[in-house]
Design a protein around this motif. Structure first.
Motif, PDB file in Angstrom:
ATOM      1  N   LEU A   1      14.722  15.688   6.167  1.00 37.75           N
ATOM      2  CA  LEU A   1      15.629  15.317   5.078  1.00 37.75           C
ATOM      3  C   LEU A   1      16.341  14.038   5.503  1.00 37.75           C
ATOM      4  O   LEU A   1      17.024  14.003   6.531  1.00 37.75           O
ATOM      5  CB  LEU A   1      16.624  16.440   4.813  1.00 37.75           C
ATOM      6  N   LEU A   2      16.134  12.990   4.730  1.00 29.58           N
ATOM      7  CA  LEU A   2      16.673  11.678   5.060  1.00 29.58           C
ATOM      8  C   LEU A   2      18.058  11.490   4.447  1.00 29.58           C
ATOM      9  O   LEU A   2      18.414  12.183   3.491  1.00 29.58           O
ATOM     10  CB  LEU A   2      15.707  10.596   4.568  1.00 29.58           C
ATOM     11  N   PRO A   3      18.829  10.555   4.971  1.00 29.50           N
ATOM     12  CA  PRO A   3      20.185  10.345   4.467  1.00 29.50           C
ATOM     13  C   PRO A   3      20.269  10.038   2.972  1.00 29.50           C
ATOM     14  O   PRO A   3      21.285  10.325   2.348  1.00 29.50           O
ATOM     15  CB  PRO A   3      20.697   9.160   5.293  1.00 29.50           C
TER      16      PRO A   3
ATOM     17  N   ALA B   1      10.743  13.365   4.084  1.00 32.21           N
ATOM     18  CA  ALA B   1       9.486  12.865   4.651  1.00 32.21           C
ATOM     19  C   ALA B   1       8.768  14.054   5.286  1.00 32.21           C
ATOM     20  O   ALA B   1       9.394  14.892   5.922  1.00 32.21           O
ATOM     21  CB  ALA B   1       9.778  11.799   5.705  1.00 32.21           C
ATOM     22  N   PHE B   2       7.463  14.128   5.128  1.00 33.17           N
ATOM     23  CA  PHE B   2       6.661  15.244   5.614  1.00 33.17           C
ATOM     24  C   PHE B   2       5.701  14.767   6.703  1.00 33.17           C
ATOM     25  O   PHE B   2       4.551  14.427   6.428  1.00 33.17           O
ATOM     26  CB  PHE B   2       5.918  15.913   4.452  1.00 33.17           C
TER      27      PHE B   2
ATOM     28  N   ASP C   1      12.884   2.345   7.309  1.00 35.23           N
ATOM     29  CA  ASP C   1      13.404   1.069   6.807  1.00 35.23           C
ATOM     30  C   ASP C   1      13.671   1.048   5.305  1.00 35.23           C
ATOM     31  O   ASP C   1      14.450   0.220   4.841  1.00 35.23           O
ATOM     32  CB  ASP C   1      12.432  -0.064   7.142  1.00 35.23           C
ATOM     33  N   TYR C   2      13.031   1.939   4.561  1.00 37.26           N
ATOM     34  CA  TYR C   2      13.163   1.877   3.108  1.00 37.26           C
ATOM     35  C   TYR C   2      13.725   3.152   2.487  1.00 37.26           C
ATOM     36  O   TYR C   2      14.696   3.105   1.740  1.00 37.26           O
ATOM     37  CB  TYR C   2      11.822   1.517   2.463  1.00 37.26           C
ATOM     38  N   LEU C   3      13.125   4.303   2.771  1.00 41.80           N
ATOM     39  CA  LEU C   3      13.618   5.540   2.159  1.00 41.80           C
ATOM     40  C   LEU C   3      15.007   5.906   2.660  1.00 41.80           C
ATOM     41  O   LEU C   3      15.921   6.140   1.864  1.00 41.80           O
ATOM     42  CB  LEU C   3      12.656   6.704   2.420  1.00 41.80           C
TER      43      LEU C   3
ATOM     44  N   THR D   1      16.977   7.699  11.869  1.00 41.76           N
ATOM     45  CA  THR D   1      17.678   7.712  10.584  1.00 41.76           C
ATOM     46  C   THR D   1      18.930   8.580  10.551  1.00 41.76           C
ATOM     47  O   THR D   1      19.719   8.471   9.619  1.00 41.76           O
ATOM     48  CB  THR D   1      16.756   8.230   9.462  1.00 41.76           C
ATOM     49  N   GLY D   2      19.070   9.480  11.520  1.00 39.10           N
ATOM     50  CA  GLY D   2      20.164  10.446  11.437  1.00 39.10           C
ATOM     51  C   GLY D   2      19.847  11.565  10.462  1.00 39.10           C
ATOM     52  O   GLY D   2      20.722  12.343  10.101  1.00 39.10           O
ATOM     53  N   GLY D   3      18.579  11.664  10.070  1.00 38.90           N
ATOM     54  CA  GLY D   3      18.153  12.752   9.187  1.00 38.90           C
ATOM     55  C   GLY D   3      18.133  14.070   9.947  1.00 38.90           C
ATOM     56  O   GLY D   3      18.560  14.141  11.110  1.00 38.90           O
TER      57      GLY D   3
END
Length: 146
Positions: free
Chosen positions: A90-92, A97-98, A126-128, A75-77
């Motif tokens: 920490l997502l874009p 997400a834990f 795919d979603y968050l 994700t590049g998070g």
């Protein structure tokens, strides 16, 4: 302290790849296929007669680090530590997400009770991370599975 903890997370990821990769029959790395294999590994551990949920803290740390690194790679998070919830990714899209919590839940309850790290990965990636879940729900979801 945070840098030390991040170094431990990275060491855990290397340990997971080094130890689990040779056991798997997949192109083991920070990818979806490996997450699916680790999900099966957790289920196999849960089915062992000597499995003890109270004695898996180190394994949760290693596998949670690996799961989080897979999500970061996809994700590049980035890893982020909150005072209330500990380490997460920490997502874009701004949600978190834990992965350690999810790994622990799968060890505790298993896939048959709906605790799937592969499903967690899929939702996070795919979603968050893409914002598609917010579009579908029309809300401002903050965190992914604690």
């Amino acid at each position: 302290m945070e840098e030390q903890e991040l170094s431990q997370i990275q060491a855990n990821v290397r340990l997971a790849v080094d130890q689990l990769g040779p056991l798997s029959e997949v192109d083991f790395g920070l990818n979806r296929e490996s997450v699916k294999w680790v999900e099966g590994f957790i289920e196999r551990q849960r089915s062992q007669p000597d499995f003890d949920l109270e004695r898996i803290g180190g394994l949760v740390g290693v596998l949670g680090s690996f799961l989080g690194a897979c999500i970061v790679a996809a994700t590049g998070g980035r890893w982020h530590r909150s005072d209330d919830d500990g380490w997460g990714v920490l997502l874009p899209d701004g949600s978190t997400a834990f992965p350690f919590a999810k790994v622990h839940k799968q060890f505790r309850d298993g896939v048959e009770e709906g605790e799937s790290i592969a499903g967690f990965y899929r939702i996070a990636v795919d979603y968050l991370a893409t914002g598609r879940i917010r579009e579908a729900r029309g809300d401002d979801a903050e965190g992914a599975d604690r």
